[in-house]
Design an enzyme around this catalytic site. Structure first.
Site, PDB file in Angstrom:
ATOM      1  N   HIS A 134       0.827  -1.212   0.000  1.00 46.95           N
ATOM      2  CA  HIS A 134       0.000   0.000   0.000  1.00 46.95           C
ATOM      3  C   HIS A 134       0.853   1.252   0.000  1.00 46.95           C
ATOM      4  O   HIS A 134       0.370   2.352   0.254  1.00 46.95           O
ATOM      5  CB  HIS A 134      -0.955  -0.001   1.211  1.00 46.95           C
ATOM      6  CG  HIS A 134      -2.048  -1.009   1.044  1.00 46.95           C
ATOM      7  ND1 HIS A 134      -2.817  -1.438   2.093  1.00 46.95           N
ATOM      8  CD2 HIS A 134      -2.478  -1.710  -0.046  1.00 46.95           C
ATOM      9  CE1 HIS A 134      -3.698  -2.341   1.653  1.00 46.95           C
ATOM     10  NE2 HIS A 134      -3.503  -2.529   0.356  1.00 46.95           N
ATOM     11  N   CYS A 142       5.792  11.444  -8.382  1.00 43.18           N
ATOM     12  CA  CYS A 142       5.503  12.600  -9.246  1.00 43.18           C
ATOM     13  C   CYS A 142       4.262  12.323 -10.101  1.00 43.18           C
ATOM     14  O   CYS A 142       4.154  11.269 -10.739  1.00 43.18           O
ATOM     15  CB  CYS A 142       6.704  12.886 -10.157  1.00 43.18           C
ATOM     16  SG  CYS A 142       6.367  14.246 -11.314  1.00 43.18           S
ATOM     17  N   CYS A 186      11.351  17.332 -12.470  1.00 39.03           N
ATOM     18  CA  CYS A 186      10.769  17.620 -13.805  1.00 39.03           C
ATOM     19  C   CYS A 186       9.773  18.775 -13.695  1.00 39.03           C
ATOM     20  O   CYS A 186       9.162  19.189 -14.677  1.00 39.03           O
ATOM     21  CB  CYS A 186      10.059  16.366 -14.336  1.00 39.03           C
ATOM     22  SG  CYS A 186       8.416  16.114 -13.618  1.00 39.03           S
ATOM     23  N   GLY A 223      -1.628  -9.126  12.755  1.00 38.47           N
ATOM     24  CA  GLY A 223      -2.247  -7.805  12.901  1.00 38.47           C
ATOM     25  C   GLY A 223      -3.058  -7.333  11.718  1.00 38.47           C
ATOM     26  O   GLY A 223      -3.058  -6.134  11.408  1.00 38.47           O
ATOM     27  N   THR A 224      -3.739  -8.262  11.052  1.00 37.87           N
ATOM     28  CA  THR A 224      -4.576  -7.817   9.932  1.00 37.87           C
ATOM     29  C   THR A 224      -5.960  -8.443   9.986  1.00 37.87           C
ATOM     30  O   THR A 224      -6.120  -9.601  10.357  1.00 37.87           O
ATOM     31  CB  THR A 224      -3.923  -8.140   8.571  1.00 37.87           C
ATOM     32  OG1 THR A 224      -4.735  -7.599   7.521  1.00 37.87           O
ATOM     33  CG2 THR A 224      -3.747  -9.638   8.350  1.00 37.87           C
ATOM     34  N   SER A 225      -6.958  -7.629   9.603  1.00 39.05           N
ATOM     35  CA  SER A 225      -8.333  -8.158   9.533  1.00 39.05           C
ATOM     36  C   SER A 225      -8.542  -8.884   8.199  1.00 39.05           C
ATOM     37  O   SER A 225      -9.532  -9.564   7.988  1.00 39.05           O
ATOM     38  CB  SER A 225      -9.334  -7.000   9.627  1.00 39.05           C
ATOM     39  OG  SER A 225      -9.098  -6.102   8.530  1.00 39.05           O
ATOM     40  N   ALA A 267       0.849  -8.844  18.724  1.00 31.90           N
ATOM     41  CA  ALA A 267       1.962  -9.187  17.825  1.00 31.90           C
ATOM     42  C   ALA A 267       3.310  -9.081  18.526  1.00 31.90           C
ATOM     43  O   ALA A 267       4.170  -9.966  18.376  1.00 31.90           O
ATOM     44  CB  ALA A 267       1.925  -8.256  16.610  1.00 31.90           C
TER      45      ALA A 267
HETATM   46  N1  APR Z   1      -1.379  -7.373  17.680  1.00 29.51           N
HETATM   47  C1  APR Z   1      -1.931  -8.116  16.682  1.00 29.51           C
HETATM   48  N2  APR Z   1      -3.105  -7.806  16.076  1.00 29.51           N
HETATM   49  C2  APR Z   1      -3.743  -6.703  16.509  1.00 29.51           C
HETATM   50  C3  APR Z   1      -3.240  -5.876  17.552  1.00 29.51           C
HETATM   51  C4  APR Z   1      -2.007  -6.266  18.134  1.00 29.51           C
HETATM   52  N3  APR Z   1      -1.452  -5.544  19.148  1.00 29.51           N
HETATM   53  N4  APR Z   1      -4.126  -4.849  17.743  1.00 29.51           N
HETATM   54  C5  APR Z   1      -5.130  -5.022  16.846  1.00 29.51           C
HETATM   55  N5  APR Z   1      -4.913  -6.133  16.120  1.00 29.51           N
HETATM   56  C6  APR Z   1      -5.708  -6.676  15.013  1.00 29.51           C
HETATM   57  C7  APR Z   1      -7.192  -6.421  15.078  1.00 29.51           C
HETATM   58  O1  APR Z   1      -7.848  -7.478  15.759  1.00 29.51           O
HETATM   59  C8  APR Z   1      -7.562  -6.411  13.584  1.00 29.51           C
HETATM   60  O2  APR Z   1      -7.923  -7.709  13.148  1.00 29.51           O
HETATM   61  O3  APR Z   1      -5.261  -6.002  13.854  1.00 29.51           O
HETATM   62  C9  APR Z   1      -6.279  -5.982  12.877  1.00 29.51           C
HETATM   63  C10 APR Z   1      -6.342  -4.586  12.273  1.00 29.51           C
HETATM   64  O4  APR Z   1      -7.296  -4.635  11.230  1.00 29.51           O
HETATM   65  P1  APR Z   1      -7.514  -3.329  10.320  1.00 29.51           P
HETATM   66  O5  APR Z   1      -7.655  -2.136  11.175  1.00 29.51           O
HETATM   67  O6  APR Z   1      -8.587  -3.671   9.329  1.00 29.51           O
HETATM   68  O7  APR Z   1      -6.108  -3.141   9.549  1.00 29.51           O
HETATM   69  P2  APR Z   1      -5.582  -3.870   8.241  1.00 29.51           P
HETATM   70  O8  APR Z   1      -5.991  -5.301   8.203  1.00 29.51           O
HETATM   71  O9  APR Z   1      -4.129  -3.585   8.149  1.00 29.51           O
HETATM   72  O10 APR Z   1      -6.344  -3.046   7.076  1.00 29.51           O
HETATM   73  C11 APR Z   1      -5.973  -3.335   5.743  1.00 29.51           C
HETATM   74  O11 APR Z   1      -7.358  -1.478   5.034  1.00 29.51           O
HETATM   75  O12 APR Z   1      -8.089   0.706   5.212  1.00 29.51           O
HETATM   76  C12 APR Z   1      -7.225  -0.136   4.546  1.00 29.51           C
HETATM   77  O13 APR Z   1      -5.228   0.562   3.487  1.00 29.51           O
HETATM   78  C13 APR Z   1      -5.776   0.275   4.744  1.00 29.51           C
HETATM   79  O14 APR Z   1      -3.818  -1.160   4.787  1.00 29.51           O
HETATM   80  C14 APR Z   1      -5.120  -0.969   5.337  1.00 29.51           C
HETATM   81  C15 APR Z   1      -6.079  -2.079   4.921  1.00 29.51           C
END
Ligand code: APR
Length: 289
Positions: A134, A142, A186, A223-225, A267
């Protein structure tokens, strides 16, 4: 049930041990990270309680057209959003999760990091094989010739003059964004090199990330949804290509059913424990854990 003297339950410790066994038998382990990894550096997650999108409507603040509408009708909100983002990113430092991933790469255990985060914290922590699908807020692109260049963090605050900081005048906002991203050689205007909703991911970076994911035999999703595509499909793609998935997230996600091991810890806690299994005593001494 918790192990005596440890604030971590026995089941999580067992899953950490199982993950270490899995990683030690894999020829190529890759880490995929989301906002949860950087939340421990003070950068809010996007979704869930206290998330950025709870306070700012992503339909407006997450894409170019929406930002243009807010700029036209309530520029003060853009100024507030921009100053909050700039100060959050400028003050954020790598946390133990970023550091553990970097040291596992330096020890040859992790082959690379694919991140959805734009905060540059994996590179700051010492990771070198990083795929920022991302983009990176400390890089500008640019609009005329497409050349990308770093925006030195140190100069950012100097560039934004006090007159523009927090101003809700449109011309001040344009000037502030011009100073933040600077002008290309440029002569073209530059914008922060990050991917907004509806925009294409950087082709080369995505290709490299998919290549890494297709060749790994273990992928750690931390750490991602896993809700935003195409990035969210990368862990699945690795699993389809035979990789075992280890998920690190206190909450269940759509990846949890695909994971061989789900570690429901933060994490930094999980990755610090995992790195203790692989780093030599001197490496640990050289680090603070
Ligand atoms: N350690 C591990 N996981 C964690 C922690 C932690 N300390 N704190 C929160 N989380 C988890 C939450 O449970 C959730 O599942 O991290 C996740 C965050 O999810 P999102 O906020 O949806 O973030 P992400 O998955 O990175 O979003 C993806 O969405 O809006 C766009 O471009 C943006 O890159 C981003 C993309």
């Amino acid at each position: 049930m918790r192990k005596r003297g440890s604030s971590i339950d026995e089941e999580s410790l067992r899953r950490i041990r199982d993950s270490c066994r899995l990683i030690s038998t894999s020829a190529s382990t890759v880490v995929f990270t989301g906002a949860g990894v950087s939340s421990e550096s003070g950068i809010p997650v996007f979704r869930g309680s206290g998330g950025l999108w709870e306070r700012y409507n992503p339909a407006l603040f997450g894409n170019l057209l929406g930002l243009a509408i807010v700029f036209a009708f309530s520029p003060g909100k853009i100024s507030y959003f921009a100053m909050e983002a700039i100060s959050t990113f400028l003050s954020a430092k790598p946390n133990p999760a970023h550091e553990a991933i970097a040291r596992l790469e330096q020890a040859g255990i992790v082959k690379g990091v694919i991140t959805q985060n734009v905060d540059n914290l994996h590179r700051k922590a010492g990771s070198s094989n990083v795929f920022e699908v991302h983009g990176n807020i400390f890089r500008a692109r640019c609009l005329k010739c497409g050349v990308r260049s770093d925006i030195p963090k140190e100069q950012i605050l100097e560039k934004i003059s006090s007159g523009e900081k927090g101003s809700s005048k449109r011309r001040d906002l344009l000037r502030m964004m011009d100073r933040f991203s600077g002008r290309c050689s440029c002569g073209g205007r530059r914008r922060p090199d990050i991917v907004l909703f509806g925009e294409m991911l950087p082709r080369e970076t995505l290709t490299g990330a998919l290549e890494l994911a297709s060749r790994c035999d273990c992928i750690i999703a931390a750490g991602t949804s896993a809700l935003v595509y195409p990035a969210a499909s990368i862990p699945e793609y690795a699993v389809q290509n035979g990789a075992a998935l280890i998920e690190i997230n206190p909450n269940r996600t759509r990846l949890t059913p695909l994971s061989q091991i789900w570690i429901s810890l933060r994490a930094s806690t999980a990755l610090e424990l995992i790195s203790k299994e692989f780093l030599s005593k001197d490496e640990l001494d050289a680090w603070r854990i």
